[in-house]
Design a protein around this motif. Structure first.
Motif, PDB file in Angstrom:
ATOM      1  N   ASP A   1       3.432   5.774  -5.649  1.00 36.56           N
ATOM      2  CA  ASP A   1       3.182   5.812  -7.097  1.00 36.56           C
ATOM      3  C   ASP A   1       2.099   6.825  -7.449  1.00 36.56           C
ATOM      4  O   ASP A   1       2.155   7.473  -8.505  1.00 36.56           O
ATOM      5  CB  ASP A   1       2.764   4.423  -7.604  1.00 36.56           C
ATOM      6  CG  ASP A   1       3.875   3.396  -7.460  1.00 36.56           C
ATOM      7  OD1 ASP A   1       5.037   3.796  -7.272  1.00 36.56           O
ATOM      8  OD2 ASP A   1       3.570   2.189  -7.529  1.00 36.56           O
ATOM      9  N   SER A   2       1.094   6.952  -6.575  1.00 35.50           N
ATOM     10  CA  SER A   2       0.017   7.902  -6.855  1.00 35.50           C
ATOM     11  C   SER A   2       0.518   9.340  -6.780  1.00 35.50           C
ATOM     12  O   SER A   2       0.012  10.228  -7.468  1.00 35.50           O
ATOM     13  CB  SER A   2      -1.143   7.700  -5.870  1.00 35.50           C
ATOM     14  OG  SER A   2      -0.738   8.008  -4.540  1.00 35.50           O
TER      15      SER A   2
ATOM     16  N   LYS B   1       2.055   1.876  -3.445  1.00 34.99           N
ATOM     17  CA  LYS B   1       0.978   2.411  -4.274  1.00 34.99           C
ATOM     18  C   LYS B   1       0.729   3.884  -3.972  1.00 34.99           C
ATOM     19  O   LYS B   1       0.423   4.671  -4.880  1.00 34.99           O
ATOM     20  CB  LYS B   1      -0.287   1.572  -4.071  1.00 34.99           C
ATOM     21  CG  LYS B   1      -0.146   0.145  -4.587  1.00 34.99           C
ATOM     22  CD  LYS B   1      -1.273  -0.761  -4.125  1.00 34.99           C
ATOM     23  CE  LYS B   1      -2.532  -0.550  -4.911  1.00 34.99           C
ATOM     24  NZ  LYS B   1      -2.427  -1.061  -6.287  1.00 34.99           N
TER      25      LYS B   1
ATOM     26  N   ASP C   1       0.245  -5.308  -8.555  1.00 37.24           N
ATOM     27  CA  ASP C   1       0.432  -4.067  -7.793  1.00 37.24           C
ATOM     28  C   ASP C   1       1.818  -3.455  -7.981  1.00 37.24           C
ATOM     29  O   ASP C   1       1.945  -2.225  -8.065  1.00 37.24           O
ATOM     30  CB  ASP C   1       0.206  -4.328  -6.301  1.00 37.24           C
ATOM     31  CG  ASP C   1      -1.197  -4.837  -6.003  1.00 37.24           C
ATOM     32  OD1 ASP C   1      -2.130  -4.023  -6.088  1.00 37.24           O
ATOM     33  OD2 ASP C   1      -1.353  -6.028  -5.701  1.00 37.24           O
TER      34      ASP C   1
ATOM     35  N   ARG D   1       0.832  -1.204   0.000  1.00 34.63           N
ATOM     36  CA  ARG D   1       0.000   0.000   0.000  1.00 34.63           C
ATOM     37  C   ARG D   1       0.866   1.253   0.000  1.00 34.63           C
ATOM     38  O   ARG D   1       0.543   2.252  -0.666  1.00 34.63           O
ATOM     39  CB  ARG D   1      -0.917  -0.019   1.226  1.00 34.63           C
ATOM     40  CG  ARG D   1      -1.889   1.163   1.305  1.00 34.63           C
ATOM     41  CD  ARG D   1      -2.852   0.964   2.451  1.00 34.63           C
ATOM     42  NE  ARG D   1      -2.137   0.758   3.704  1.00 34.63           N
ATOM     43  CZ  ARG D   1      -2.715   0.328   4.820  1.00 34.63           C
ATOM     44  NH1 ARG D   1      -3.995   0.039   4.837  1.00 34.63           N
ATOM     45  NH2 ARG D   1      -2.000   0.183   5.925  1.00 34.63           N
TER      46      ARG D   1
END
Length: 223
Positions: A41-42, A38, A93, A35
């Motif tokens: 990455d966002s 991620k 992911d 998470r």
């Protein structure tokens, strides 16, 4: 009537389990680290067409990975004390989204250290990961870094050596696939791991160990 009783018992048991425990039971291993990737990455997605290093803590703890490969753009997605099953779980992911031009994998050591997995099963797990990547990214080269000889896991030496041999033989039959032998370079002539290349836990490497990895991996990297 029996079904109603069974349903009532299940609901009672569920109510007795604290919410925090229920959440732990439903969360897959290492999800917090995934998470976090991620979320990073966002905020800023790593560049496409980079070389992706993925796998267990030996990758995660390679803090100066980019510095060691200055001629390449690299992404580090090592996580936890993960095994090949964990890597397979998170391919969607932390592998496929990056559109890498090459993937370097180090995983399998923790599978063996679980005391439940023999060399043929390590091969089967790796094949599953390899084939899933191939289906999604048929043209992306894959390099597997051999399972290392950690002093603290010396009792697994025969299984590690067999697993390395099986994976090496498998990759020789594949296209765009390479096996990187770091195992033999980390061993002394007496057949024991070089102690000076590991930190105090006798499991993870210091910079001397990573220098060996750099030397052996570099010839296989795409320019």
């Amino acid at each position: 009537m029996k079904k109603l009783v069974t349903l009532f018992v299940i609901l009672c048991v569920a109510l007795l389990i604290p919410p925090a425990v229920q959440a732990q039971q439903s969360t897959p291993p290492f999800w917090s680290e995934i998470r976090e990737f991620k979320q990073q990455d966002s905020a800023q997605m790593p560049p496409a067409n980079a070389i992706l290093f993925v796998g267990s803590s030996s990758v995660r703890m390679w803090k100066n990975l980019q510095e060691m490969f200055p001629k390449h753009t690299v992404i580090n997605r090592g996580f936890g004390g993960s095994n090949l099953l964990d890597l397979q779980r998170y391919l969607n992911d932390i592998v496929f989204p990056y559109q890498p031009k090459q993937i370097v994998i180090y995983s399998g050591e923790n599978d063996i250290a679980s005391d439940t997995v023999q060399a043929p099963e390590v091969l089967n797990r790796f094949k599953t990961v390899f084939e899933q990547i191939r289906r999604e990214m048929p043209q992306v080269p894959i390099a597997f870094v051999s399972i290392k000889p950690s002093p603290s896991r010396l009792k697994y030496k025969p299984i590690i050596e067999e697993a390395n041999q099986l994976i090496c033989a498998y990759l020789k039959k594949q296209t765009k696939a390479r096996y990187v032998d770091v195992y033999s370079k980390m061993m002394l002539p007496n057949g024991r791991p070089k102690p000076q290349i590991f930190i105090q836990d006798s499991l993870h490497m210091n910079q001397q160990g990573y220098q060996i990895w750099k030397k052996e991996i570099t010839p296989y990297l795409i320019k």
